[in-house]
Design an enzyme around this catalytic site. Sequence first.
Site, PDB file in Angstrom:
ATOM      1  N   HIS A 110       0.807  -1.228   0.000  1.00 26.91           N
ATOM      2  CA  HIS A 110       0.000   0.000   0.000  1.00 26.91           C
ATOM      3  C   HIS A 110       0.829   1.262   0.000  1.00 26.91           C
ATOM      4  O   HIS A 110       0.280   2.348   0.195  1.00 26.91           O
ATOM      5  CB  HIS A 110      -0.918   0.039   1.221  1.00 26.91           C
ATOM      6  CG  HIS A 110      -1.963  -1.021   1.232  1.00 26.91           C
ATOM      7  ND1 HIS A 110      -3.232  -0.827   0.734  1.00 26.91           N
ATOM      8  CD2 HIS A 110      -1.922  -2.298   1.657  1.00 26.91           C
ATOM      9  CE1 HIS A 110      -3.931  -1.952   0.878  1.00 26.91           C
ATOM     10  NE2 HIS A 110      -3.146  -2.858   1.441  1.00 26.91           N
ATOM     11  N   LYS A 140      -8.501  13.578   4.771  1.00 24.21           N
ATOM     12  CA  LYS A 140      -7.562  12.461   4.715  1.00 24.21           C
ATOM     13  C   LYS A 140      -6.605  12.647   5.873  1.00 24.21           C
ATOM     14  O   LYS A 140      -6.575  13.712   6.483  1.00 24.21           O
ATOM     15  CB  LYS A 140      -6.810  12.448   3.382  1.00 24.21           C
ATOM     16  CG  LYS A 140      -6.229  13.830   3.016  1.00 24.21           C
ATOM     17  CD  LYS A 140      -5.617  13.867   1.637  1.00 24.21           C
ATOM     18  CE  LYS A 140      -6.610  13.956   0.500  1.00 24.21           C
ATOM     19  NZ  LYS A 140      -6.802  12.730  -0.252  1.00 24.21           N
ATOM     20  N   ARG A 141      -5.807  11.631   6.206  1.00 26.82           N
ATOM     21  CA  ARG A 141      -4.819  11.813   7.260  1.00 26.82           C
ATOM     22  C   ARG A 141      -3.895  12.985   6.942  1.00 26.82           C
ATOM     23  O   ARG A 141      -3.663  13.305   5.775  1.00 26.82           O
ATOM     24  CB  ARG A 141      -3.998  10.526   7.434  1.00 26.82           C
ATOM     25  CG  ARG A 141      -4.725   9.472   8.235  1.00 26.82           C
ATOM     26  CD  ARG A 141      -5.084   9.937   9.632  1.00 26.82           C
ATOM     27  NE  ARG A 141      -3.915   9.988  10.483  1.00 26.82           N
ATOM     28  CZ  ARG A 141      -3.527   9.036  11.318  1.00 26.82           C
ATOM     29  NH1 ARG A 141      -4.270   7.950  11.447  1.00 26.82           N
ATOM     30  NH2 ARG A 141      -2.448   9.161  12.036  1.00 26.82           N
ATOM     31  N   LYS A 155       0.682  14.570   1.288  1.00 25.78           N
ATOM     32  CA  LYS A 155      -0.680  14.846   0.826  1.00 25.78           C
ATOM     33  C   LYS A 155      -0.914  16.347   0.598  1.00 25.78           C
ATOM     34  O   LYS A 155      -1.913  16.761   0.041  1.00 25.78           O
ATOM     35  CB  LYS A 155      -1.701  14.300   1.816  1.00 25.78           C
ATOM     36  CG  LYS A 155      -1.693  12.769   1.924  1.00 25.78           C
ATOM     37  CD  LYS A 155      -2.675  12.282   2.991  1.00 25.78           C
ATOM     38  CE  LYS A 155      -2.561  10.802   3.316  1.00 25.78           C
ATOM     39  NZ  LYS A 155      -3.212   9.919   2.325  1.00 25.78           N
ATOM     40  N   THR A 184      -8.642   6.581  -1.760  1.00 25.10           N
ATOM     41  CA  THR A 184      -9.979   6.012  -1.909  1.00 25.10           C
ATOM     42  C   THR A 184     -11.031   7.084  -1.618  1.00 25.10           C
ATOM     43  O   THR A 184     -12.147   7.011  -2.141  1.00 25.10           O
ATOM     44  CB  THR A 184     -10.193   4.802  -0.966  1.00 25.10           C
ATOM     45  OG1 THR A 184      -9.692   5.141   0.330  1.00 25.10           O
ATOM     46  CG2 THR A 184      -9.494   3.579  -1.485  1.00 25.10           C
ATOM     47  N   LYS A 199     -14.778   8.185  -3.373  1.00 27.82           N
ATOM     48  CA  LYS A 199     -16.025   8.470  -2.660  1.00 27.82           C
ATOM     49  C   LYS A 199     -16.584   9.823  -3.080  1.00 27.82           C
ATOM     50  O   LYS A 199     -17.792   9.980  -3.307  1.00 27.82           O
ATOM     51  CB  LYS A 199     -15.781   8.459  -1.139  1.00 27.82           C
ATOM     52  CG  LYS A 199     -15.409   7.083  -0.609  1.00 27.82           C
ATOM     53  CD  LYS A 199     -14.807   7.119   0.793  1.00 27.82           C
ATOM     54  CE  LYS A 199     -14.113   5.791   1.094  1.00 27.82           C
ATOM     55  NZ  LYS A 199     -13.227   5.833   2.269  1.00 27.82           N
TER      56      LYS A 199
HETATM   57  C1  26Q Z   1       3.507   0.827  10.589  1.00 19.84           C
HETATM   58  C2  26Q Z   1       4.395   0.565  11.618  1.00 19.84           C
HETATM   59  C3  26Q Z   1       4.080   0.912  12.925  1.00 19.84           C
HETATM   60  C4  26Q Z   1       2.858   1.509  13.191  1.00 19.84           C
HETATM   61  C5  26Q Z   1       1.963   1.753  12.173  1.00 19.84           C
HETATM   62  C6  26Q Z   1       2.293   1.416  10.871  1.00 19.84           C
HETATM   63  C7  26Q Z   1       1.342   1.712   9.764  1.00 19.84           C
HETATM   64  C8  26Q Z   1      -0.023   1.756  10.000  1.00 19.84           C
HETATM   65  C9  26Q Z   1      -0.906   2.068   8.981  1.00 19.84           C
HETATM   66  C10 26Q Z   1       1.787   1.957   8.482  1.00 19.84           C
HETATM   67  C11 26Q Z   1       0.904   2.260   7.475  1.00 19.84           C
HETATM   68  C12 26Q Z   1      -0.462   2.329   7.707  1.00 19.84           C
HETATM   69  C13 26Q Z   1      -1.454   2.691   6.698  1.00 19.84           C
HETATM   70  C14 26Q Z   1      -1.202   2.947   5.425  1.00 19.84           C
HETATM   71  C15 26Q Z   1      -2.260   3.376   4.510  1.00 19.84           C
HETATM   72  O1  26Q Z   1      -3.379   3.655   4.918  1.00 19.84           O
HETATM   73  N1  26Q Z   1      -1.980   3.454   3.204  1.00 19.84           N
HETATM   74  C16 26Q Z   1      -2.980   3.874   2.247  1.00 19.84           C
HETATM   75  O2  26Q Z   1      -3.632   2.710   1.748  1.00 19.84           O
HETATM   76  C17 26Q Z   1      -4.755   3.060   0.955  1.00 19.84           C
HETATM   77  C18 26Q Z   1      -5.464   1.787   0.575  1.00 19.84           C
HETATM   78  O3  26Q Z   1      -4.713   1.057  -0.347  1.00 19.84           O
HETATM   79  C19 26Q Z   1      -4.320   3.862  -0.264  1.00 19.84           C
HETATM   80  O4  26Q Z   1      -5.465   4.282  -0.963  1.00 19.84           O
HETATM   81  C20 26Q Z   1      -3.497   5.084   0.168  1.00 19.84           C
HETATM   82  O5  26Q Z   1      -2.972   5.737  -0.977  1.00 19.84           O
HETATM   83  C21 26Q Z   1      -2.369   4.660   1.094  1.00 19.84           C
HETATM   84  O6  26Q Z   1      -1.706   5.803   1.599  1.00 19.84           O
END
Ligand code: 26Q
Length: 774
Positions: free
Chosen positions: A321, A510-511, A516, A618, A622
């Site tokens: 991702h 978004k986050r 971004k 995503t 929406k």
């Molecule tokens: C990793 C290590 C320690 C703690 C947390 C994490 C962690 C947690 C969540 C690393 C990444 C995430 C989330 C990533 C994420 O949401 N990526 C998004 O995924 C979406 C679905 O595929 C895409 O549409 C987005 O572009 C992408 O940023």
Amino acid sequence: MSLFQNELTEYLQKTDSKDMLSLYHAVSEAAMKQAKPTWNKPRTRKTACYFSAEFLIGRMIYANLLNLGVLPELQQLFLQSGLDPNMFEGVEDAALGNGGLGRLAACFLDSAATQEIPLDGYGIRYKYGLFKQYFKEGFQQETADDWTQFGDPWSVRKEKEKVRVDFADQSVWAVPYDMPVIGYGGKCVNTLRLWQAEAMHAFDLTSFNDMRCNDAFGAQIAAESISSVLYPNDETQEGKRLRLKQQYFFVSASLQSILRQFKAVHGNNFSKLPQQYAIQLNDTHPAVAIPELLRILMGKENLTLDEAFPIVQDTFAYTNHTIMAEALEKWDVSLFCSVIPEVYAYVVMLQNKLKLDLHGKGITGGAQACYHLIDENHRIHMARMAIYATHSTNGVAALHTEILKHDALKEWYAVYPERFSNKTNGITQRRWLGLCNPEYAGFISERIGNGWLTDLSQLKKLEPYVNDAHSLRQFVEIKRRNKERLAGHVHLYEYGMQLNIDSIFDVQIKRLHEYKRQLMNAFSILDIYFQLKDGKLPNFYPMTFLFGAKAAPGYYQAKGIIKYINEIAKLVNNDPDMKDRLAVVFVQNYNVSYAEKLIPAADISEQISTAGTEASGTGNMKLMLNGAVTLGTYDGANIEIVQQAGEENNYIFGARVEDIRGAADNYNPKAIYHANAHIKRVLDSLIDGTFSDGGTNWFRNIFNSILEGTSWHRPDQYYLLLDFESYVEAKLLANRDYQDSMSFAKKCLQNTANAGTFSSDRTIRQYAEDIWQL
Ligand code: 26Q
């Protein structure tokens, strides 16, 4: 009359408790009862398992009632009894995820159940989900998200199916809580199984009397802490021991649960495992499942590596991702061994096998370094392990997959090209149109029927209506009522703030992340503000800029940007010259439920990441589905969105991936700053006393990161100044186009009509057919 209707009618007649909480439980339990017979039907064919550390479900009640087909009954019964059917908007979201990745998992479950695809989710039942956010003097503050404080009527605790998980320093119970995943129409009910960590020996009061009291108490705390809280840093790897424990905890429990079911039917004939189960790894967060399954098959079931490896490889598949290097998970060997030493031995086995395989492909010596699962700095690369030990690696949008193949993971693509594929993300139209935008959903169904709820490609049939003046006028009216609905919500939750319904609603939700570029949006708003103050932009149509975003609590640059946008909001909103012309609102605690209010009200969808940084997005889908135009860069799924809906119906600007690559080496943001008076004036607001950062120095740091850079990154690493002019130009063009309301509505309707391919129904079918072989 449905079982649900019977139960609820009886409750309403017999019981006096008509407070929200009692009704919430009564309604949920009635729905659970109705879903139960279908849920209990045994599986008879190959099952896919979605392993994910996050499921961002949101509020469950209305989506479940919609899918069961009993939402109209609820509304009717409540109105008859003088009750407000919307009262459950006070119920907490289940926010067991950070953002896109977790929400995607939730959309996939909905889509699979709706299409009768056997897919179960496996994850963690965090006691506290993603923190709640509020602002104090414009600064983000966080509080704990106690999402089960009013109970959890949608889960069933399965005491008998608990399993034991062992770590170097402790052993705990993993207790499953099963949630029904109700498909639209109620014909299929899959399961989301979330594991809760508990002590093996419950702390009992008798031990208060002896010295073991503290031990027992400590063990309970240590066990429960494993599933206590969701890590709130999306996209940055933080090598935390507890995080690794969480990952191993849910993965080990899930594998035990799957193998228990498998053995009940197939005994020890493990070569059949991949014919019965497919396991999809949602990023590398559950990738420790790979050495764990090896450990079980070899260490406990006595298979050889040559027998076990193909089983592992044929069972697992991996979804990536993210492109950004800092997000790729790596674990220090020392940390890994201090948590799960027995699993480490199997990582080493994989590493040795990989070396042989590479040798066989003519890759030897130093050329192997970039493949090593355990690198020269003694770190385990989870993405490398996931590519090597699975049969499938996929990206989440066309551009993202191309970048993986030819850039981020090119060495791996060179040796295993057949393993790579693209699966462009999607969203469930049930929640993201049917539920959140009922008026627009009705508008659509009046014209093309309601088949789009289970076949989104039918939206194409809306296209003829883009030339129908009556439909366009009706679209504008619906959008306006959605703005009113949002305004009511904002008035209630954002300290009495009044929105101007007759302005353009420009939305970025978004986050909060530097890539971004919420900061670039902020700069553009400030530039527009200064221009308006100077009497320029004579034909500017009123605009309301809405932001929603959480920053990871330790991400100070992101927190500084929130504060900065709140400062701009204060300046603009308090300036009498700007009344009914320009407004800025940063909503607090943006979450799934807030998204359901914001998205139907949006005219403009801000998707402005630096080209090559957003894997897919995503939220962009929406907003498109709900009839907003995209103001965006050539990045992630934006590219596919404009391919479908037409560039002429959207506002695409800025550097493309190739341009950025070309610019990189001699990019000089300082030169732009000195050459462009607009940019200089806006940037200087960070340091010239226009705004206060409360003495944190955060604004100075933001200024410096753009013009000076730091020892670990180049100045303006996300190219805000490179894209700034074309961005403002595109924004002002959208503003001008909006003033011809019929032609703007036509663009909006074109976007909805061409959103069919972005259903997660399509995405999950592709996983089922191409990867899982269901
Ligand atoms: C990793 C290590 C320690 C703690 C947390 C994490 C962690 C947690 C969540 C690393 C990444 C995430 C989330 C990533 C994420 O949401 N990526 C998004 O995924 C979406 C679905 O595929 C895409 O549409 C987005 O572009 C992408 O940023």
